[in-house]
Design a protein around this motif. Structure first.
Motif, PDB file in Angstrom:
ATOM      1  N   UNK A 178       0.788  -1.240   0.006  1.00 39.19           N
ATOM      2  CA  UNK A 178       0.089   0.042  -0.064  1.00 39.19           C
ATOM      3  C   UNK A 178       0.942   1.379  -0.078  1.00 39.19           C
ATOM      4  N   UNK A 179       0.335   2.301  -0.787  1.00 45.04           N
ATOM      5  CA  UNK A 179       0.971   3.701  -0.619  1.00 45.04           C
ATOM      6  C   UNK A 179       0.991   4.203   0.609  1.00 45.04           C
ATOM      7  N   UNK A 180       1.989   5.151   0.875  1.00 39.52           N
ATOM      8  CA  UNK A 180       1.967   5.968   2.293  1.00 39.52           C
ATOM      9  C   UNK A 180       0.848   6.789   2.350  1.00 39.52           C
ATOM     10  N   UNK A 181       0.426   7.163   3.327  1.00 39.34           N
ATOM     11  CA  UNK A 181      -0.788   8.274   3.285  1.00 39.34           C
ATOM     12  C   UNK A 181       0.106   9.446   4.176  1.00 39.34           C
ATOM     13  N   UNK A 182       0.347  10.627   3.855  1.00 33.08           N
ATOM     14  CA  UNK A 182      -0.010  11.060   2.384  1.00 33.08           C
ATOM     15  C   UNK A 182       1.180  10.300   1.210  1.00 33.08           C
ATOM     16  N   UNK A 183       1.009  10.011   0.076  1.00 31.18           N
ATOM     17  CA  UNK A 183       1.744   9.294  -0.789  1.00 31.18           C
ATOM     18  C   UNK A 183       3.263  10.158  -0.844  1.00 31.18           C
ATOM     19  N   UNK A 184       4.467   9.450  -0.991  1.00 30.43           N
ATOM     20  CA  UNK A 184       5.769  10.236  -1.091  1.00 30.43           C
ATOM     21  C   UNK A 184       6.182   9.339  -2.246  1.00 30.43           C
ATOM     22  N   UNK A 185       6.470  10.263  -3.392  1.00 29.89           N
ATOM     23  CA  UNK A 185       7.031   9.565  -4.720  1.00 29.89           C
ATOM     24  C   UNK A 185       8.359   9.924  -4.548  1.00 29.89           C
ATOM     25  N   UNK A 186       9.255   8.868  -4.625  1.00 28.00           N
ATOM     26  CA  UNK A 186      10.609   8.773  -4.376  1.00 28.00           C
ATOM     27  C   UNK A 186      11.264   8.313  -5.705  1.00 28.00           C
ATOM     28  N   UNK A 187      10.849   7.776  -6.580  1.00 25.51           N
ATOM     29  CA  UNK A 187      11.350   7.365  -7.727  1.00 25.51           C
ATOM     30  C   UNK A 187      10.661   7.745  -9.065  1.00 25.51           C
ATOM     31  N   UNK A 188      11.263   7.982 -10.119  1.00 23.55           N
ATOM     32  CA  UNK A 188      10.685   8.443 -11.418  1.00 23.55           C
ATOM     33  C   UNK A 188       9.908   7.247 -11.940  1.00 23.55           C
ATOM     34  N   UNK A 189       8.544   7.348 -12.299  1.00 25.89           N
ATOM     35  CA  UNK A 189       8.008   6.103 -12.857  1.00 25.89           C
ATOM     36  C   UNK A 189       7.581   6.480 -14.361  1.00 25.89           C
TER      37      UNK A 189
END
Length: 293
Positions: A178-189
């Motif tokens: 599951x994604x973090x809440x709030x989401x934290x994007x650490x990679x380039x998708x």
């Protein structure tokens, strides 16, 4: 079976994964099975396997914000036992899709293909007049990826052989994805990047009009030959990586691709898993689509 509800992960909730996975396996006559009904052997093994894999015997529900939930009701799966007045040899050699009377090998029970409130697993065992049989399966994809399905089928095969001491106990830890809440994007998708179609070459994932399918069979000898052509430090790659790289290389040469042009490849792997004994042939498919920017 525990009566409980299990949340699927945020990855499983994706609309692109809400479909059915089909698998078909052909088995030749095995003298050691004389006097045994393969359909009954598999049916009894399935009942035993579902004791551990009890979420497969439940039903999918949809919660708030489209969140998928497995309601472990113990309602069971669908199992079909059938007979066909054909031999294994009549399906041809090598075995290639489309198969003779494929719709009868995995009967689509009316109303059974839905995502919610339907059985999550359908299995059909078709006995052939030569003594062989065909094992066909349809699984709701959100319940399992390829590795999970392989583990389930391995357990089913072990149960069918009467071996229960080496089974891997399934563990439901979907919350780890599951994604973090709030989401934290650490990679380039990059897979979610929007692509602009060039003026001369429109982008399509699959041809929209009159698609043409080609099937290529890679035997053990052919795979070994391809692997021998690699530098020694690359020969430990998987068969999937080997064939994909080979097709990529051949296509690049065939279309004389500009070395500076960015190209993407989409692979859909339909993997027939070798988990039940005495399989004559598994059907493995790999669908490749290339996109040019």
């Amino acid at each position: 079976m525990p009566r409980e509800q299990k949340l699927l992960s945020d990855i499983d909730d994706q609309a692109s994964l809400r479909f059915q996975v089909l698998l078909i396996k052909f088995y030749q006559y095995e003298p050691s099975m004389e006097g045994k009904d393969p359909a009954e052997v598999i049916r009894e093994a399935l009942a035993q396997t579902l004791v551990c894999y009890y979420p497969f015997a439940g039903r999918l529900r949809e919660g708030a914000n489209g969140k998928l939930i497995v309601d472990c009701t113990g309602e069971g799966v669908m199992f079909i036992k059938a007979d066909a007045d054909v031999t294994l040899e009549q399906f041809g050699e090598p075995l290639r899709h489309p198969f003779l009377c494929f719709d009868e090998l995995l009967y689509n029970i009316p109303g059974s293909e839905g995502m919610l409130n339907c059985a999550l697993l359908l299995i059909q065992v078709t006995r052939l007049k030569c003594g062989g049989f065909i094992f066909a399966l349809r699984l709701n994809h959100v319940m399992s990826d390829g590795a999970g399905l392989a583990q389930f089928l391995f357990a089913l095969g072990e149960m069918a052989r009467g071996v229960t001491t080496h089974l891997i106990s399934p563990i439901w830890e979907r919350h780890l994805l599951d994604a973090r809440h709030p989401a934290r994007i650490i990679f380039t998708h990059r897979e979610y990047d929007e692509m602009e179609a060039p003026v001369t070459t429109p982008i399509t994932i699959f041809p929209l009009d009159n698609p043409i399918q080609h099937f290529f069979s890679f035997s053990f000898a052919e795979v070994s030959l391809l692997r021998s052509l690699l530098p020694p430090n690359l020969r430990r790659c998987t068969t999937f990586e080997l064939i994909t790289a080979c097709l990529w290389s051949c296509r690049t040469l065939a279309i004389n691709l500009d070395p500076d042009e960015e190209v993407r490849m989409l692979c859909l792997l339909m993997h027939a898993l070798n988990s039940i004994p005495h399989s004559r042939r598994d059907i493995t498919g790999m669908c490749l689509s290339f996109q040019q920017q």
